[in-house]
Write a protein that holds these residues in place. Structure first.
Motif, PDB file in Angstrom:
ATOM      1  N   HIS A  33       0.827  -1.204   0.000  1.00 46.72           N
ATOM      2  CA  HIS A  33       0.000   0.000   0.000  1.00 46.72           C
ATOM      3  C   HIS A  33       0.865   1.258   0.000  1.00 46.72           C
ATOM      4  N   GLN A  34       1.911   1.247   0.830  1.00 53.27           N
ATOM      5  CA  GLN A  34       2.819   2.393   0.866  1.00 53.27           C
ATOM      6  C   GLN A  34       3.530   2.561  -0.479  1.00 53.27           C
ATOM      7  N   SER A  35       3.973   1.475  -1.071  1.00 56.20           N
ATOM      8  CA  SER A  35       4.653   1.544  -2.363  1.00 56.20           C
ATOM      9  C   SER A  35       3.704   2.066  -3.434  1.00 56.20           C
ATOM     10  N   MET A  36       2.482   1.603  -3.393  1.00 54.15           N
ATOM     11  CA  MET A  36       1.496   2.041  -4.380  1.00 54.15           C
ATOM     12  C   MET A  36       1.203   3.525  -4.215  1.00 54.15           C
ATOM     13  N   GLU A  37       1.079   3.988  -2.979  1.00 49.32           N
ATOM     14  CA  GLU A  37       0.850   5.416  -2.722  1.00 49.32           C
ATOM     15  C   GLU A  37       2.022   6.245  -3.245  1.00 49.32           C
ATOM     16  N   LYS A  38       3.238   5.738  -3.039  1.00 50.57           N
ATOM     17  CA  LYS A  38       4.422   6.435  -3.522  1.00 50.57           C
ATOM     18  C   LYS A  38       4.417   6.517  -5.046  1.00 50.57           C
ATOM     19  N   LEU A  39       4.033   5.417  -5.693  1.00 42.47           N
ATOM     20  CA  LEU A  39       3.985   5.396  -7.157  1.00 42.47           C
ATOM     21  C   LEU A  39       2.965   6.384  -7.705  1.00 42.47           C
ATOM     22  N   LEU A  40       1.847   6.534  -7.007  1.00 41.95           N
ATOM     23  CA  LEU A  40       0.765   7.376  -7.514  1.00 41.95           C
ATOM     24  C   LEU A  40       0.926   8.849  -7.163  1.00 41.95           C
ATOM     25  N   THR A  41       1.748   9.164  -6.178  1.00 43.68           N
ATOM     26  CA  THR A  41       1.911  10.565  -5.787  1.00 43.68           C
ATOM     27  C   THR A  41       3.155  11.215  -6.399  1.00 43.68           C
ATOM     28  N   ASP A  42       4.221  10.473  -6.572  1.00 46.60           N
ATOM     29  CA  ASP A  42       5.454  11.018  -7.139  1.00 46.60           C
ATOM     30  C   ASP A  42       5.400  10.945  -8.663  1.00 46.60           C
ATOM     31  N   LYS A  43       5.611  12.078  -9.332  1.00 44.25           N
ATOM     32  CA  LYS A  43       5.462  12.145 -10.795  1.00 44.25           C
ATOM     33  C   LYS A  43       6.461  11.266 -11.531  1.00 44.25           C
ATOM     34  N   LYS A  44       7.694  11.187 -11.033  1.00 42.76           N
ATOM     35  CA  LYS A  44       8.708  10.357 -11.704  1.00 42.76           C
ATOM     36  C   LYS A  44       8.328   8.871 -11.629  1.00 42.76           C
ATOM     37  N   TYR A  45       7.932   8.448 -10.432  1.00 36.28           N
ATOM     38  CA  TYR A  45       7.553   7.050 -10.261  1.00 36.28           C
ATOM     39  C   TYR A  45       6.269   6.727 -11.027  1.00 36.28           C
ATOM     40  N   LEU A  46       5.348   7.685 -11.067  1.00 35.61           N
ATOM     41  CA  LEU A  46       4.097   7.479 -11.802  1.00 35.61           C
ATOM     42  C   LEU A  46       4.369   7.303 -13.296  1.00 35.61           C
ATOM     43  N   ALA A  47       5.259   8.139 -13.846  1.00 38.42           N
ATOM     44  CA  ALA A  47       5.601   8.014 -15.268  1.00 38.42           C
ATOM     45  C   ALA A  47       6.285   6.670 -15.548  1.00 38.42           C
ATOM     46  N   ALA A  48       7.169   6.251 -14.645  1.00 40.36           N
ATOM     47  CA  ALA A  48       7.853   4.965 -14.824  1.00 40.36           C
ATOM     48  C   ALA A  48       6.868   3.801 -14.696  1.00 40.36           C
ATOM     49  N   PHE A  49       5.941   3.908 -13.738  1.00 46.15           N
ATOM     50  CA  PHE A  49       4.935   2.862 -13.556  1.00 46.15           C
ATOM     51  C   PHE A  49       4.013   2.797 -14.776  1.00 46.15           C
ATOM     52  N   HIS A  50       3.655   3.956 -15.314  1.00 44.04           N
ATOM     53  CA  HIS A  50       2.799   4.003 -16.506  1.00 44.04           C
ATOM     54  C   HIS A  50       3.496   3.333 -17.688  1.00 44.04           C
ATOM     55  N   SER A  51       4.770   3.625 -17.884  1.00 40.92           N
ATOM     56  CA  SER A  51       5.487   2.992 -19.002  1.00 40.92           C
ATOM     57  C   SER A  51       5.675   1.491 -18.772  1.00 40.92           C
ATOM     58  N   PHE A  52       5.837   1.092 -17.505  1.00 43.20           N
ATOM     59  CA  PHE A  52       5.925  -0.338 -17.189  1.00 43.20           C
ATOM     60  C   PHE A  52       4.610  -1.041 -17.529  1.00 43.20           C
ATOM     61  N   LEU A  53       3.494  -0.428 -17.141  1.00 39.45           N
ATOM     62  CA  LEU A  53       2.186  -1.009 -17.452  1.00 39.45           C
ATOM     63  C   LEU A  53       1.948  -1.038 -18.959  1.00 39.45           C
ATOM     64  N   GLN A  54       2.471  -0.039 -19.644  1.00 36.49           N
ATOM     65  CA  GLN A  54       2.353  -0.004 -21.102  1.00 36.49           C
ATOM     66  C   GLN A  54       3.106  -1.185 -21.711  1.00 36.49           C
ATOM     67  N   SER A  55       4.265  -1.499 -21.166  1.00 35.85           N
ATOM     68  CA  SER A  55       5.033  -2.631 -21.671  1.00 35.85           C
ATOM     69  C   SER A  55       4.323  -3.958 -21.401  1.00 35.85           C
ATOM     70  N   GLU A  56       3.461  -3.996 -20.377  1.00 37.92           N
ATOM     71  CA  GLU A  56       2.693  -5.195 -20.059  1.00 37.92           C
ATOM     72  C   GLU A  56       1.293  -5.165 -20.673  1.00 37.92           C
ATOM     73  N   PHE A  57       1.016  -4.167 -21.471  1.00 39.23           N
ATOM     74  CA  PHE A  57      -0.277  -3.991 -22.133  1.00 39.23           C
ATOM     75  C   PHE A  57      -1.431  -3.889 -21.132  1.00 39.23           C
ATOM     76  N   SER A  58      -1.197  -3.185 -20.038  1.00 36.75           N
ATOM     77  CA  SER A  58      -2.268  -2.967 -19.058  1.00 36.75           C
ATOM     78  C   SER A  58      -2.279  -1.519 -18.565  1.00 36.75           C
ATOM     79  N   GLN A  59      -1.915  -0.582 -19.429  1.00 32.15           N
ATOM     80  CA  GLN A  59      -1.867   0.821 -19.040  1.00 32.15           C
ATOM     81  C   GLN A  59      -3.256   1.406 -18.808  1.00 32.15           C
ATOM     82  N   GLU A  60      -4.303   0.731 -19.293  1.00 31.75           N
ATOM     83  CA  GLU A  60      -5.661   1.248 -19.087  1.00 31.75           C
ATOM     84  C   GLU A  60      -6.017   1.298 -17.609  1.00 31.75           C
ATOM     85  N   ASN A  61      -5.395   0.467 -16.791  1.00 25.85           N
ATOM     86  CA  ASN A  61      -5.678   0.480 -15.352  1.00 25.85           C
ATOM     87  C   ASN A  61      -5.256   1.791 -14.715  1.00 25.85           C
TER      88      ASN A  61
END
Length: 193
Positions: free
Chosen positions: A66-94
């Protein structure tokens, strides 16, 4: 010679030679068969129970995710990296749906609320949507009914489902990915500079 004699004797001849002989029943084979059957039943019941009621993660692991997820969603750098990771897994719609719901909550006027709710429904919820998310049929129907008079909380259940899906499925894989580890290393080195 005895091999030749024995080979000419037929099976029923041997059976007639030993009419009163009973084969001893091997109790260990019977017991293991019963045990296996019980074990298979127990395993299938556990599997069904886990599908209906999945076992909870331990509190520490769940809290850490939960803490890691909150960090990913609040920090812009981590959010952009997480978005590109999800894009590579074909699940960026989430993540895009989750962000759209967060943006939807900040909608002020009723006209914009209705327009934005219909847009989110067409883009993510509708069965023929271009970026359809994975939610239950009941949730879809509930959202469809709530579009008649949309409120700020009409996507809450779907957003929670998508959040938990990302938290339990995508986030742990992302936390072990090279993209996250290199970003984490860069943030630590930038702190010292």
């Amino acid at each position: 010679m005895p091999k030749l004699l024995f080979s000419k004797i037929r099976f029923y001849d041997i059976k007639e030679l030993m009419p009163n002989m009973k084969r001893p029943r091997r109790i260990d084979i019977v017991l293991t068969r019963k045990r296996r059957k019980k074990d298979i039943q127990c395993l299938s019941e556990q599997q069904i129970n886990h599908e209906v009621y999945p076992p909870n993660l331990s509190w520490k692991a769940d809290h850490k995710l939960h803490q890691s997820m909150e960090k990913l969603l609040t920090d812009k750098k981590y959010l952009a990296a997480f978005h590109s990771f999800l894009q590579s897994e074909f699940s960026q719609e989430n993540i895009e749906f989750w962000l759209a719901c967060e943006d939807f909550r900040s909608t002020a006027s009723a006209d914009n609320l209705r327009w934005r709710a219909e847009e989110i429904y067409r883009e993510f919820i509708q069965p023929t949507a271009c970026r359809e998310i994975n939610v239950d049929h009941h949730v879809r129907e509930k959202i469809k009914k709530s579009l008649e008079t949309p409120s700020l909380s009409c996507f809450d259940e779907a957003q929670k489902h998508v959040y938990l899906l990302m938290q339990r499925d995508s986030c742990p894989r992302f936390l072990h990915s090279d993209a996250y580890l290199s970003l984490k290393r860069k943030s630590k080195t930038l702190w010292y500079i």
